[in-house]
Design an enzyme around this catalytic site. Structure first.
Site, PDB file in Angstrom:
ATOM      1  N   SER A 463       0.761  -1.260   0.100  1.00 29.20           N
ATOM      2  CA  SER A 463       0.074  -0.103  -0.012  1.00 29.20           C
ATOM      3  C   SER A 463       0.771   1.285   0.116  1.00 29.20           C
ATOM      4  CB  SER A 463      -0.781   0.055   1.313  1.00 29.20           C
ATOM      5  OG  SER A 463      -2.184   1.061   0.970  1.00 29.20           O
ATOM      6  N   ASP A 474      10.246   5.844 -10.066  1.00 30.42           N
ATOM      7  CA  ASP A 474       9.574   6.345 -11.388  1.00 30.42           C
ATOM      8  C   ASP A 474      10.695   7.630 -11.308  1.00 30.42           C
ATOM      9  OD1 ASP A 474       7.848   4.389 -11.698  1.00 30.42           O
ATOM     10  OD2 ASP A 474       6.197   5.599 -11.204  1.00 30.42           O
ATOM     11  N   LYS A 488      -0.719  -4.440  -3.202  1.00 35.42           N
ATOM     12  CA  LYS A 488      -2.039  -3.785  -2.469  1.00 35.42           C
ATOM     13  C   LYS A 488      -2.183  -2.445  -3.167  1.00 35.42           C
ATOM     14  CE  LYS A 488      -5.923  -3.306  -0.113  1.00 35.42           C
ATOM     15  NZ  LYS A 488      -5.988  -1.858   0.071  1.00 35.42           N
TER      16      LYS A 488
END
Length: 584
Positions: A463, A474, A488
């Protein structure tokens, strides 16, 4: 604190203490209303678009039967054949709030449980020949349904024989009389707890058979479950700090929560099965095999500072390996969950390098103090900011953020923490069920740390951990090291069904529903696949089925358009990867 993972029948919570008469097992007007509301809300607002049709009806029937008899130890093949009349009609029944099929099937289940327990108790009166070479299949979830009563009698003969042998092997109960008494209580408990299941429990199990055909995080909570949830939040009852779930007839530790008594003891591990619970230092250990999840939870919870004793059967071990531990119930203190720092130096090949490590067990935020307007409220980002400054003052050459075992927490903190390591920009995209896209931005233009950075993850990093690790990856702000993460990447909302009716709102229950999904700034979801590290550690066998990847009907990985962001360039990831592979 004790967290719950509650699956279907095994986790039906807190049924009435009195046995329910079969004639009382009929749906009420309010339960039919709850079914209609659940259906309409899920159809309109659930993130996954779907059609409630004959194919879904078939799935609901299979899942409902499985939720009652997951190990195929009660229903006979002729029962399953009779239930076929419902296979293509449950969709129409649900749309009309007809719940009779659920009660019909449950009544047959209750009858079969009574028959099997009567048989098992009778078998305890006899003797078993342990010189005979026989095999007993523990996991029958994929076995064919038993053809008739005679075959079921033989199955249970082997089961009872195996139960007796298992207790002998523990060496804790060598006396045959004590073994039979333990098993008698176990079997009678199965029957008693089945007979205590009420109409509320039947409706909850049935509606969850529907919701679980969509994805695993949407669930209906009966009024009784909702009430217990509220009571547990108000009372000063504490636990061991573990996420529990039901699996077959065992209560299994799904996750050990950082900072809780179980985690601090170092004696409890994910996968352990809780087979006995005792109160205080010398209270009788109750055998809890076959108990419903909530009943086991009720035994584990208690007043802060009191002792609970557990008998644990490690994952994959036989009952000769049972161990007993004592834990003192306590709340999970924020200080125990808070970020901590350390420095690694002097290892082989490190030379003069000094690496700062920030261990982050969860993404925490003191919302109470924040809401009250206190300027000094505690948060992950504030603590990590301070730790970074302390580490840089000590001259570290790089920093590692350790997210292993971090199951998530505050989305706000995941966003703000990312902002400590990037100048500015988007951190995560949130797509709702209606297609609207919200982009969470770094709220602070200051980059607190711009030096070498690594993020350490494992299969339990989930999460908010995946949001942070995905953003760092990224932006090419640091390298991600470890195992593929949990996967998740969905957002749930709790809906009180009582708000939609004029009277008897307290009899409606609640619905936990998936309404949104997280996407990284590169457009890929954190759902299902999780974050794949730049430096991938070897993983244990079966790890590919861990997390969302091991859940039925989990939402798949998806992609949307990338956000507008500016990644950096890291030149030496390929070289680091080659050195890592050479070490392996």
């Amino acid at each position: 604190m004790l967290l719950l993972a509650v699956p279907l029948w095994g986790g039906v919570a807190c049924a009435t203490l009195n046995e329910v008469e079969v004639d009382a097992l009929e749906p009420t007007r309010e339960q039919r209303q709850a079914a209609l509301l659940t259906l309409r809300l899920v159809e309109r607002y659930h993130y996954k678009r779907h059609d409630l049709d004959d194919a879904m009806s078939s799935d609901i029937l299979d899942r409902y039967i499985e939720s009652l008899d997951s190990n195929r130890s009660y229903f006979l093949q002729r029962d399953i054949d009779r239930f076929e009349i419902y296979r293509e009609h449950l969709d129409e029944d649900l749309k009309e709030a007809r719940l009779d099929p659920a009660f019909d099937i449950f009544k047959v289940f209750r009858q079969r449980v009574d028959e099997r327990i009567t048989r098992a108790l009778g078998l305890l009166e006899g003797e078993f020949d342990f010189t005979q070479d026989e095999a007993y299949r523990f996991d029958r979830s994929d076995a064919p349904w038993t053809v008739d009563a005679a075959a079921m009698d033989e199955l249970w003969r082997k089961r009872v024989k195996n139960d007796v042998l298992s207790l002998r092997l523990t060496k804790k109960q060598p006396d045959g009389k004590k073994i039979r008494e333990t098993l008698r209580k176990r079997y009678e408990s199965i029957r008693r707890r089945t007979n205590q299941l009420s109409a509320q429990d039947v409706v909850q199990t049935y509606l969850n058979a529907y919701t679980q055909t969509l994805e695993p995080h949407t669930a209906y909570m009966s009024p009784r479950v909702s009430e217990n949830f509220d009571i547990n939040m108000r009372l000063s009852l504490e636990g061991i700090g573990a996420v529990l779930r039901s699996e077959d007839e065992y209560t299994v530790v799904q996750q050990v929560v950082a900072g809780g008594p179980a985690g601090l003891s170092g004696k409890v591990a994910a996968g352990d099965r809780i087979v006995g619970v005792g109160q205080g230092q010398d209270g009788e250990i109750e055998d809890v095999v076959g108990w419903r999840l909530q009943d086991v939870v009720d035994r584990i919870r208690g007043a802060k500072g009191t002792t609970v004793r557990l008998r644990l059967l490690p994952e994959g071990a036989d009952e000769s390996k049972i161990k007993q531990i004592s834990l003192v119930r306590n709340e999970i203190k924020l200080e125990d969950m808070a970020a901590k720092r350390s420095i690694i130096e002097g290892l082989d090949a490190m030379g003069s390098l000094r690496i700062g490590v920030i261990d982050l067990p969860t993404f925490y935020r003191d919302f109470g103090a924040y809401t009250a307007g206190k300027e000094d409220f505690r948060s992950t980002t504030r603590d990590v900011r301070r730790l970074i400054k302390e580490l840089t003052a000590q001259g570290v050459d790089g920093i590692v953020i350790d997210l292993r075992g971090n199951g998530g927490g505050s989305l706000v903190e995941a966003t703000e923490l990312t902002g400590l390591f990037i100048p500015s920009g988007p951190v995560v995209q949130v797509k709702s069920s209606d297609g609207e896209l919200e982009v969470e931005q770094d709220p602070d233009p200051e980059m607190v740390y711009g030096g070498p950075l690594a993020v350490l993850v494992d299969r339990s990093s989930a999460s908010a951990s995946e949001i942070f690790a995905g953003a760092i990856q990224d932006y090419r702000r640091g390298i991600i090291i470890g195992e593929p993460t949990f996967g998740k990447g969905t957002v749930q909302t709790l809906v009180d069904l009582g708000r939609y009716v004029r009277v008897n709102g307290d009899l409606m229950g609640r619905l936990r529903m998936t309404m949104a999904q997280f996407f990284r700034v590169n457009g890929g979801s954190t759902q299902f696949n999780g974050v794949t590290p730049d430096i991938l550690f070897p993983t244990a066998a079966g790890s590919e089925e861990h997390g969302e990847r091991g859940l039925e009907n989990a939402l798949p990985w998806a992609r949307i358009d990338a956000a507008d962001y500016l990644p950096r360039k890291i030149d030496n990831i390929g070289e680091c990867r080659q050195r890592h592979l050479a070490r392996i």
